[in-house]
Design an enzyme around this catalytic site. Structure first.
Site, mmCIF file in Angstrom:
data_model
loop_
_atom_site.group_PDB
_atom_site.id
_atom_site.type_symbol
_atom_site.label_atom_id
_atom_site.label_comp_id
_atom_site.label_asym_id
_atom_site.label_seq_id
_atom_site.Cartn_x
_atom_site.Cartn_y
_atom_site.Cartn_z
ATOM 1 C CG HIS A 77 -5.139 -8.532 -0.057
ATOM 2 N ND1 HIS A 77 -5.883 -7.420 0.249
ATOM 3 C CD2 HIS A 77 -4.611 -8.295 -1.293
ATOM 4 C CE1 HIS A 77 -5.813 -6.547 -0.747
ATOM 5 N NE2 HIS A 77 -5.039 -7.048 -1.684
ATOM 6 C CG ASP A 135 -1.579 -2.690 -2.715
ATOM 7 O OD1 ASP A 135 -0.556 -3.294 -3.029
ATOM 8 O OD2 ASP A 135 -2.693 -2.919 -3.223
ATOM 9 C CG HIS A 142 -6.150 -4.125 -4.549
ATOM 10 N ND1 HIS A 142 -4.988 -4.284 -5.296
ATOM 11 C CD2 HIS A 142 -7.178 -4.291 -5.410
ATOM 12 C CE1 HIS A 142 -5.307 -4.537 -6.560
ATOM 13 N NE2 HIS A 142 -6.626 -4.544 -6.652
ATOM 14 C CG ASP A 194 -1.353 -2.463 -6.536
ATOM 15 O OD1 ASP A 194 -0.972 -1.641 -5.679
ATOM 16 O OD2 ASP A 194 -1.938 -3.521 -6.232
#
Length: 337
Positions: free
Chosen positions: A158, A193, A195, A282
């Site tokens: 990120h 991931d 996200h 995740d």
């Protein structure tokens, strides 16, 4: 497989972040290392500490003023009367082409996208060695290892070139990819991931030499909200070199593998000779963030499909949060290599 990890990564211990406006305990805790390392020990490969490659490989991705900010902001913040115990922004510019302030508060807002990347006295050191772990994993692959695993924590995907966010400060996957590019490799970064890897996308968005791919929960109602749509394909020289594969909330193994098949076809079409796997865990059905529903056997399928591409692979740890199966999911992926 060789695992690269430095115990200085453990020192970063963020206490809180805001979720839907409410203070919550930060889930990106040092205990993640213990769960992941338990899986590494079960597999039985060597664990090595990275040598210090210096700032140059990090600065190949992140500009000087951002690195200066990360190294000094906690000390500056601590001088403010009544300041919080961790650096957490409370103001942001409308865009990053606005003026660059001298104020510590203003710079925190400029360089931090959200409140989920608090900075403490230990953050820079941990982030630095997290990046060094990714750099050394790339060097091992350049030296002939088929695959190497960087247990990089805090994570990185990120983080934009000048922005921390989403528990991330330095973009470990991007730094590893640039290390490979500088050695003459044709690189793709595949992010699995939960996200979207918005920072990675942003770093390479106008470049055509690195293919960026991300499989993630649809951002219409999920973090990071503003990035990760299928329409984002790159710009300028990077047009066509970014592929987003957003999935509906609750997607399980079969839907995820269908997207992964599309991604791996694009990796092959790019002429990739070395892969960076941004390995978030995740997407697991029992992860605290609960966006997708990949099972532990599903992670074994992810590992088998990526390993089946037959590419030298730098595996860089991204997300995946504390639950009983966290280590099992890492083990399921790594055993395929």
């Amino acid at each position: 497989m060789i695992t690269v990890y430095d115990d200085r990564q453990r020192s970063h211990d963020p206490q809180m972040f805001l979720s839907s406006g409410a203070p919550q305990p930060c889930p990106e805790k040092p205990a993640r290392i213990d769960a992941l390392m338990a899986a590494v020990r079960r597999i039985g490969g060597p664990v090595v500490s990275p040598p210090d490659a210096g700032l140059a490989p990090v600065a190949a991705i992140h500009p000087d003023r951002y690195l200066t900010f990360l190294q000094n902001i906690f000390t500056r913040w601590s001088r403010i009367e009544g300041a919080s115990a961790e650096v957490i922004p409370n103001i942001h510019p409308a865009n990053r082409t606005d003026g660059y302030p001298k104020s510590a508060v203003g710079q925190a807002g400029f360089h931090m996208t959200d409140t989920s990347c608090p900075i403490s006295a230990e953050t820079w050191d941990a982030a630095y060695w997290s990046a060094q772990s990714a750099i050394h994993a790339a060097d091992l692959v350049l030296a002939g290892e088929r695959a190497a695993y960087a247990l990089s924590r805090p994570p990185g995907h990120h983080a934009f070139a000048e922005l921390a966010g989403g528990f991330c400060y330095l973009n470990n996957s991007a730094i590893a990819a640039q290390r490979l590019v500088d050695a003459g490799r044709r690189v793709a970064i595949l992010d699995v991931d939960l996200h979207h890897g918005n920072g990675t996308q942003g770093i390479f968005y106008d470049r055509g030499d690195v293919l960026t791919l991300s499989i993630h929960a649809d951002p219409e109602r999920f973090y990071p909200f503003f990035w990760g749509y299928a329409s984002e394909t790159g710009e300028g020289a990077g047009k066509g070199a970014n592929l987003n594969l957003p999935l509906p909330r609750g997607t399980g193994d079969d839907g995820f593998m269908a997207a992964l098949d599309v991604a791996l076809r694009a990796v092959a079409a790019h002429g990739t000779d070395t892969l960076v796997l941004a390995l978030g865990l995740d997407a697991f059905e029992g992860d605290p963030f609960g966006g997708l529903r990949v099972s532990t056997p599903g992670f074994a399928r992810i590992g088998a499909m990526v390993a089946g591409a037959g590419l030298p692979t730098v595996i860089v740890q991204e997300g995946g949060y504390l639950c009983p199966e966290l280590g099992d999911n890492l083990e399921a992926v790594l055993r395929a290599f």
